[in-house]
Design a protein around this motif. Structure first.
Motif, PDB file in Angstrom:
ATOM      1  N   ILE A 447      -2.760   4.740   9.959  1.00  0.00           N
ATOM      2  CA  ILE A 447      -2.158   4.324   8.693  1.00  0.00           C
ATOM      3  C   ILE A 447      -2.120   5.532   7.770  1.00  0.00           C
ATOM      4  O   ILE A 447      -3.150   6.169   7.526  1.00  0.00           O
ATOM      5  CB  ILE A 447      -2.947   3.177   8.026  1.00  0.00           C
ATOM      6  N   PHE A 448      -0.944   5.881   7.286  1.00  0.00           N
ATOM      7  CA  PHE A 448      -0.768   6.979   6.336  1.00  0.00           C
ATOM      8  C   PHE A 448      -0.112   6.437   5.076  1.00  0.00           C
ATOM      9  O   PHE A 448       0.750   5.549   5.155  1.00  0.00           O
ATOM     10  CB  PHE A 448       0.155   8.064   6.903  1.00  0.00           C
ATOM     11  N   ALA A 449      -0.482   6.992   3.935  1.00  0.00           N
ATOM     12  CA  ALA A 449       0.160   6.625   2.672  1.00  0.00           C
ATOM     13  C   ALA A 449       0.249   7.858   1.793  1.00  0.00           C
ATOM     14  O   ALA A 449      -0.581   8.768   1.889  1.00  0.00           O
ATOM     15  CB  ALA A 449      -0.621   5.520   1.961  1.00  0.00           C
ATOM     16  N   GLU A 450       1.257   7.878   0.917  1.00  0.00           N
ATOM     17  CA  GLU A 450       1.406   8.967  -0.039  1.00  0.00           C
ATOM     18  C   GLU A 450       1.869   8.402  -1.368  1.00  0.00           C
ATOM     19  O   GLU A 450       2.817   7.615  -1.425  1.00  0.00           O
ATOM     20  CB  GLU A 450       2.408  10.007   0.466  1.00  0.00           C
ATOM     21  N   MET A 451       1.158   8.799  -2.436  1.00  0.00           N
ATOM     22  CA  MET A 451       1.502   8.361  -3.783  1.00  0.00           C
ATOM     23  C   MET A 451       1.286   9.528  -4.746  1.00  0.00           C
ATOM     24  O   MET A 451       0.918  10.626  -4.334  1.00  0.00           O
ATOM     25  CB  MET A 451       0.638   7.158  -4.188  1.00  0.00           C
ATOM     26  N   GLY A 452       1.461   9.268  -6.024  1.00  0.00           N
ATOM     27  CA  GLY A 452       1.271  10.303  -7.029  1.00  0.00           C
ATOM     28  C   GLY A 452      -0.177  10.682  -7.233  1.00  0.00           C
ATOM     29  O   GLY A 452      -0.480  11.778  -7.711  1.00  0.00           O
TER      30      GLY A 452
END
Length: 477
Positions: A447-452
């Motif tokens: 699981i990968f995620a990218e946010m500010g």
């Protein structure tokens, strides 16, 4: 059972990774070579430091030689990028590196390469799997390695010097010489020391190494350069006042970077820094190729310079093939692998580290300074990830929920798009995203995620794990 994943065939030693299976694979390769009338081009083989790598390389060689196919056998332990370079240099249609890259010590495997030193496509590996499934061990020919040498069917080679000279010719050694860089290298008990140390000493860097002895257990660590496995490197960089710490994985095709403050610099940021450097300082042009689990900061940089960012499935073969068709400048992935136009078609941690040191030398800036400049110019993108193990029964449940029923959590952010190109990736209108996919090299759900912010990225992953009822599973990252 031999199944190729995104990074070749990898299996547990003594279970699937056996002499019998290697011989079957070799015979399938020989049959494919004859079908394609490529036997006159020969085959190139190299191997790393893992347990059985040297023996497996000879088992593979003995079958190919028995079929009348000449084998160019690299006579020293070799980084995977050196093997890929050898395939390109010797003009063979196929080649292989015996390695399991960053997998645990009880794994080994075979990375297969095609003409020009590229990762084998799925069409090639699917065809090999079909051939193996129709074969039995009796069909695999074999002859003694020494006999094959005596008959001219095996030629021992050493492309090391040409590989090193090629990289040196592609970097600004004068700028590096004038910077008086002090570098600490952690090969993670793998194979990068000789190559990278030779390049950096040639460019007059002060280089010291740790964890460089031969240890088939990799010091009890996973030979993958990430923030958890490079703690000793982090501490020593600060204590020794080094300009940079460099970690490379088991076969040296990926790298992990520690800045002068002892901070682990995410591979996403390393890739973005290098792309920015090539465009802004070297004045080169071209798009960038990234996989679905790699930072969208690259999209922002490309757009600012009038270039394009191309998204592809996980597996470096997709990156290298798209780079070729789009004439892209750089391609890479969030796991630390990257390549640059004009070099080999696959990832190379040794070349990437060399370019990174050139970047610091030319810009005359610290790594932390450069990263802050890039983030201020193009935006802050913070990644989070989690790897989880599962049973076969649990995998079936996950497949049903995610890819058949196509269920998703009720996110707090407005959804822009959903893609099932490789796993399931949700794009949000705020430029953030999350992806869930099964690893192609290990029995893991990734699981990968990218946010500010890193907090928001971790919250997304926690929400997804809750939705999939994975919060009680053992997380391996």
């Amino acid at each position: 059972m031999i199944e190729f994943g995104t990074g070749g065939w990898r299996a547990k030693i003594g279970e699937e990774f056996t002499k019998t299976n290697i011989q079957l694979l070799a015979q399938a390769i020989a049959n494919l070579i004859f079908e394609q009338e490529a036997e006159s081009k020969g085959f190139l083989i190299g191997y790393d430091r893992r347990f059985l790598s040297d023996k497996a390389a000879k088992w593979l060689t003995e079958v190919l030689a028995a079929n009348g196919i000449k084998v160019f056998f690299i006579e020293r332990i070799s980084p995977t990028p050196l093997v890929m370079f050898g395939v390109k240099e010797y003009g063979t249609f196929y080649g292989a590196a015996i390695t399991a890259s960053h997998n645990p010590a009880d794994y080994n495997g075979v990375k297969l390469f095609t003409k020009g030193g590229k990762d084998a496509t799925e069409e090639v590996t699917d065809e090999l799997e079909k051939k193996i499934n129709r074969m039995n061990l009796i069909e695999a020919k074999s002859m003694d390695f020494e006999q094959a040498k005596a008959e001219g069917l095996v030629e021992e080679i050493d492309p090391f010097n040409k590989y090193i000279d090629t990289i040196i010719s592609m970097i600004d050694t004068e700028a590096i010489k004038n910077s008086n860089m002090k570098i600490l290298l952690d090969p993670m008990f793998g194979v990068s020391k000789t190559s990278l140390q030779t390049i950096l000493i040639t460019a007059r860097c002060e280089v010291e190494t740790i964890n460089d002895r031969h240890d088939t257990l990799f010091g009890g660590r996973l030979p993958s350069p990430n923030t958890h496995t490079l703690n000793r490197l982090k501490n020593m960089v600060v204590e020794g006042n080094y300009d940079l710490g460099i970690g490379t994985d088991g076969d040296a095709d990926r790298l992990g970077i520690i800045d002068e403050k002892g901070n682990f610099i995410h591979p996403n940021d390393v890739l973005a820094l290098l792309y920015y450097y090539l465009l802004e300082y070297k004045g080169w042009s071209g798009g960038v190729v990234r996989n679905v689990a790699t930072t969208h900061l690259l999209d922002q940089i490309a757009d600012a310079y009038g270039e394009k960012c191309y998204e592809v499935p996980v597996g470096f073969k997709h990156i290298s093939s798209t780079m070729e068709t789009k004439n892209a400048l750089i391609g890479g992935e969030s796991s630390g692998g990257l390549t640059i136009r004009g070099h080999i078609k696959g990832k190379d941690g040794i070349f990437a580290a060399s370019i990174l040191i050139e970047m610091l030398s030319v810009t005359k800036k610290r790594l932390s300074e450069l990263l802050e400049i890039v983030q201020q110019k193009f935006g802050y993108f913070k990644a989070a990830e989690s790897d989880l193990r599962f049973t076969d029964k649990e995998k079936a449940t996950l497949i049903q929920k995610l890819f058949i029923d196509k269920e998703l959590p009720e996110f707090d952010y407005e959804i822009k798009d959903i893609s099932y190109q490789d796993g399931v990736k949700v794009y949000f209108k705020n430029k953030g995203w999350i992806i869930v996919r099964f690893s192609g090299t290990e029995p893991l759900l990734r699981i990968f995620a990218e946010m500010g912010t890193a907090v928001k990225a971790r919250e997304l992953i926690f929400q997804m794990k809750n939705f999939l009822d994975l919060e009680n599973y053992k997380s391996v990252i």
